[in-house]
Design a protein around this motif. Structure first.
Motif: not given
Length: 261
Positions: A207, A223, A230-233, A214, A216, A218-220
């Motif tokens: 992201l 996910q 696996r999702i990372l900024l 983007f 954190e 947006h990761i939630d």
């Protein structure tokens, strides 16, 4: 009269070495700073956040998509640096009717290195630009890519979600990291859905910090819909800025690999 050719194969006549430069491309503004053109650069955009002293002190001519011609005129530029993708064609053409405008078109690292050398020649900084390009090349040559080609998607926007196709600089950067762009069969910046991410077997979702910021949260959000991904900024400047920031991109990518391990 020296004649230069830009990356759209347009010719630009410069009667003398430019002394009043306006840059409407953030990554190329930072490049001009790296080449030592403090006195020559008189105008930048509101998105030219690097270097920070220039962001605070240089005259702003608007944004990359809404350049104010009256402000540009007040600066009396003898060279404007623009980009095919980041700026609006009609605005650039209007500026080119009045001033020399050099337009970049960067989709690969090789394009970026060529752009750096060309801007060095334009501005009387050929030696400095050549040294910079060589240092960037050396940095990338030492980059140890991901040992396995992770199936990866890179989001640049939300509502709708937008990603990158194979004809973009970001795709080229992903490839150099050893990531397999799951939307590499598409063009430019297509809109996609979460269902498409899931169907593509996306193992890693990056992201970007820009143009959409983007966070954190947006990761939630994602996910829960993509539990196996696996999702990372990701710092978008290292994936999409094609000027002197490339000096530091390999080190950032190496840090990203460490996070993945």
């Amino acid at each position: 009269m020296p004649i230069f050719t830009d990356q759209l194969n347009r010719t630009i006549d410069l009667p003398a070495q430019p002394r009043r430069i306006v840059s409407i491309v953030p990554s190329q503004t930072e490049l001009l700073w790296s080449l030592g053109l403090e006195a020559e650069v008189v105008g930048i955009t509101k998105f030219c956040v690097h270097p920070e002293p220039w962001f605070r002190s240089k005259r702003r001519v608007g944004g990359t998509k809404n350049v104010h011609p009256d402000i540009v005129a007040s600066l009396q530029p003898d060279l404007i640096i623009a980009n095919k993708e980041e700026n609006v064609r009609e605005q650039v053409e209007a500026l080119a009717d009045r001033y020399p405008v050099w337009i970049s078109d960067v989709n690969t690292l090789e394009d970026a290195l060529s752009m750096i050398r060309s801007i060095g020649s334009l501005t009387g900084k050929a030696d400095e630009a050549s040294e910079l390009a060589e240092r960037i090349t050396t940095g990338y040559s030492k980059l140890i890519a991901s040992p396995r080609p992770l199936r990866t998607a890179y989001l640049i926007w939300k509502d709708p979600y937008m990603t990158v196709g194979h004809d973009t600089f970001i795709h080229d950067q992903l490839s150099r990291c050893g990531f397999l762009n799951v939307f590499g069969d598409r063009l430019r910046y297509p809109a996609i859905t979460v269902d498409e991410l899931r169907a593509a077997g996306c193992e890693l979702l990056l992201l970007s910090s820009e143009p959409y910021p983007f966070k954190e949260k947006h990761i939630d959000e994602l996910q829960s819909q993509l539990p196996d991904t696996r999702i990372l900024l990701a710092d978008g400047e290292y994936f999409s800025w094609y000027g002197s920031r490339l000096l530091h991109a390999p080190a950032y990518f190496s840090e990203l690999f460490q996070r993945l391990r």
